[in-house]
Design a protein around this motif. Structure first.
Motif, PDB file in Angstrom:
ATOM      1  N   SER A   1       0.854  -1.194   0.000  1.00 11.43           N
ATOM      2  CA  SER A   1       0.000   0.000   0.000  1.00 11.43           C
ATOM      3  C   SER A   1       0.884   1.237   0.000  1.00 11.43           C
ATOM      4  N   VAL A   2       0.337   2.351  -0.494  1.00 12.53           N
ATOM      5  CA  VAL A   2       1.082   3.610  -0.546  1.00 12.53           C
ATOM      6  C   VAL A   2       0.193   4.759  -0.103  1.00 12.53           C
ATOM      7  N   ALA A   3       0.820   5.777   0.469  1.00 12.75           N
ATOM      8  CA  ALA A   3       0.149   7.034   0.805  1.00 12.75           C
ATOM      9  C   ALA A   3       1.218   8.118   0.777  1.00 12.75           C
ATOM     10  N   VAL A   4       1.733   8.379  -0.402  1.00  8.03           N
ATOM     11  CA  VAL A   4       2.841   9.323  -0.571  1.00  8.03           C
ATOM     12  C   VAL A   4       2.359  10.764  -0.544  1.00  8.03           C
ATOM     13  N   GLY A   5       1.164  11.005  -1.072  1.00  7.69           N
ATOM     14  CA  GLY A   5       0.657  12.369  -1.212  1.00  7.69           C
ATOM     15  C   GLY A   5       0.857  12.881  -2.623  1.00  7.69           C
ATOM     16  N   ALA A   6       0.297  14.048  -2.901  1.00  7.65           N
ATOM     17  CA  ALA A   6       0.354  14.612  -4.247  1.00  7.65           C
ATOM     18  C   ALA A   6       1.793  14.908  -4.650  1.00  7.65           C
ATOM     19  N   GLU A   7       2.119  14.585  -5.908  1.00  6.81           N
ATOM     20  CA  GLU A   7       3.430  14.866  -6.451  1.00  6.81           C
ATOM     21  C   GLU A   7       3.303  15.890  -7.566  1.00  6.81           C
ATOM     22  N   ASP A   8       4.312  15.953  -8.442  1.00 12.82           N
ATOM     23  CA  ASP A   8       4.283  16.969  -9.487  1.00 12.82           C
ATOM     24  C   ASP A   8       3.212  16.699 -10.533  1.00 12.82           C
ATOM     25  N   VAL A   9       2.812  15.421 -10.702  1.00 13.93           N
ATOM     26  CA  VAL A   9       1.741  15.054 -11.628  1.00 13.93           C
ATOM     27  C   VAL A   9       0.894  13.968 -10.968  1.00 13.93           C
ATOM     28  N   PRO A  10      -0.365  13.779 -11.385  1.00 11.66           N
ATOM     29  CA  PRO A  10      -1.180  12.688 -10.850  1.00 11.66           C
ATOM     30  C   PRO A  10      -0.466  11.346 -11.036  1.00 11.66           C
ATOM     31  N   THR A  11      -0.474  10.515  -9.989  1.00 13.41           N
ATOM     32  CA  THR A  11       0.303   9.280 -10.006  1.00 13.41           C
ATOM     33  C   THR A  11      -0.576   8.077  -9.668  1.00 13.41           C
ATOM     34  N   LEU A  12      -0.549   7.074 -10.549  1.00 13.97           N
ATOM     35  CA  LEU A  12      -1.227   5.793 -10.344  1.00 13.97           C
ATOM     36  C   LEU A  12      -0.181   4.780  -9.892  1.00 13.97           C
ATOM     37  N   THR A  13      -0.372   4.194  -8.710  1.00 23.69           N
ATOM     38  CA  THR A  13       0.581   3.226  -8.175  1.00 23.69           C
ATOM     39  C   THR A  13      -0.049   1.842  -8.151  1.00 23.69           C
ATOM     40  N   LEU A  14       0.673   0.858  -8.709  1.00 27.01           N
ATOM     41  CA  LEU A  14       0.201  -0.521  -8.774  1.00 27.01           C
ATOM     42  C   LEU A  14       0.894  -1.342  -7.704  1.00 27.01           C
TER      43      LEU A  14
END
Length: 422
Positions: free
Chosen positions: A367-380
């Motif tokens: 699982s991930v909860a990195v937060g907003a980055e420079d562009v929308p990010t989809l993590t698999l």
């Protein structure tokens, strides 16, 4: 002059749209940006906004009606009374135009906040034979440049706009005739958006009523900031917070013209200032079994498409519904692709990415909860035989409704890639 409300084209292959619900009733006051109705296509249900201030009149299609793209389904008028006599007056000059009879091709609506499209180039000349699948012209919106097909077999009898012109959505820009025209027509756009503003200035009373009527319901946005995609992108690039416009009382929806007002607002202290990138949204989707692995094996053996990252970029762009640049991160390496909505991706590009796919399927991370980055990010991430897909974004990058559509489409393609190719 009343403004026609048409059934928008929300997809390149869309022929009709199903009216799911009207959010306004005949006679209601509306302001530009108000949600008028919801329309369902093959892919999603979308909200359609009013393009001007005034009153909703002459509603010609009710809920549950399947309406052809381009058909007029209502009008926005200067008063609550029916504007039905107006079309007869407007139609009178048409015979003097000497336009050929045939099927009309309109400037399509390729995005919810799109008011117009920039005609980049014609691929056919007046008098040329065309088939329904031929690319007729290219149109640029805030998000991308798209090729638009003719939609009909026949001959290009008339072009009613020139390359380089900004044409309102729904306006007729070409006519496809059944027979080869003896005198094909080529002329500039007849668009005259200025009179809309002039009407509002000459008759301020209806507009004032419409604005008063909407003051109370304004908080129903539930925290969502209504702004055009182009403004969101520019604000993010310049580190500007759209919430400051909301706090200052500027009316929504915000457009590029509001950028100067945003820059002019006094700076707040570092302790209270919040950039759009610091405010994040997070959505997750889970699929019980994924089909992408088998799809990638099939693509490698049958079509010699051995770049798995390129396949992921193509699925991401197709889910987004537009040509865009997609960065794919895997095993600590990143490749950026110029990907298209037709499930394809070219060789890696050096252009800045607009979306990112982070492939953690083969890692121990669940699982991930990195937060907003420079562009929308989809993590698999792997979940048993299936996948968990997490989309993290900033509101200035992606509206919540668009984020839901992007994640839903991408999850469906990762679950059954071949189904989405059909």
């Amino acid at each position: 002059m009343p403004l026609d409300v048409i059934m928008p084209a929300l997809g390149m292959a869309q022929e009709t749209g199903l009216i799911v619900a009207w959010h306004k009733q005949p006679g209601d006051a509306v302001t530009k940006g108000d949600i008028l109705f919801e329309v369902e296509t093959d892919k999603a249900t979308m909200e359609v906004e009013a393009a001007a201030d005034g009153f909703l009149t002459d509603v010609a299609a009710g809920e549950g009606t399947d309406v052809p793209v381009g058909n007029v389904i209502a009008k926005i008028s200067d008063s609550a009374e029916s504007a039905a006599p107006a079309p007869a007056e407007e139609a009178a000059p048409a015979p003097s135009d000497d336009l050929p009879e045939g099927k009309e091709v309109i400037m399509p609506t390729l995005g919810m906040a799109q008011d117009s499209g920039l005609l980049v180039a014609w691929h056919k000349s007046p008098g040329d034979a065309v088939s329904a699948d031929d690319v007729l012209f290219e149109v640029e919106t805030d998000k991308s440049v798209n090729e638009v097909n003719a939609g009909f077999d026949g001959y290009l009898g008339a072009t009613l706009a020139e390359a380089g012109e900004d044409v309102p959505t729904g306006q007729t820009i070409a006519i496809i005739t059944a027979e080869k025209p003896a005198n094909p027509v080529a002329r500039k756009s007849a668009a005259a958006p200025a009179p809309q503003a002039a009407v509002a200035e000459e008759k301020p009373a209806p507009v004032a009523k419409a604005q008063t009527a909407k003051m109370a319901p304004a908080p129903t946005t539930h925290g969502r900031i209504l702004a055009s995609p182009k403004l969101r992108r520019l604000a993010l690039e310049q580190g500007l917070d759209l919430q400051r416009l909301v706090d200052a009382g500027h009316p929504q929806p915000f457009h590029v013209k509001d950028l100067d007002a945003l820059r002019a607002l006094p700076q707040t202290s570092g302790a209270t200032q919040t950039t759009a990138a610091q405010v994040s949204g997070r959505l997750t989707a889970e699929i019980a079994s994924e089909g992408f692995t088998d799809f990638a094996d099939w693509a490698a053996k049958s079509a010699q498409l051995t770049d798995t990252a390129a396949l992921l970029a193509g699925l991401c762009a197709a889910s987004h519904g537009s040509n865009t640049t997609v960065a794919v991160e895997s095993f600590g390496m990143t490749k950026t692709y110029a990907a298209s909505a037709q499930l394809s991706a070219t060789e890696p590009t050096e252009d800045a990415a607009r979306l990112r796919v982070r492939d953690l399927r083969f890692s121990a991370i669940t699982s991930v909860a990195v937060g907003a980055e420079d562009v929308p990010t989809l993590t698999l991430t792997r979940t048993g035989a299936g996948l968990t897909i997490t989309l993290e974004f900033a509101p200035a990058q992606l509206a919540p409704s668009d984020a839901i559509i992007l994640l839903s489409n991408f999850a469906g393609r990762m679950e059954q890639p071949l189904r989405h190719l059909l």
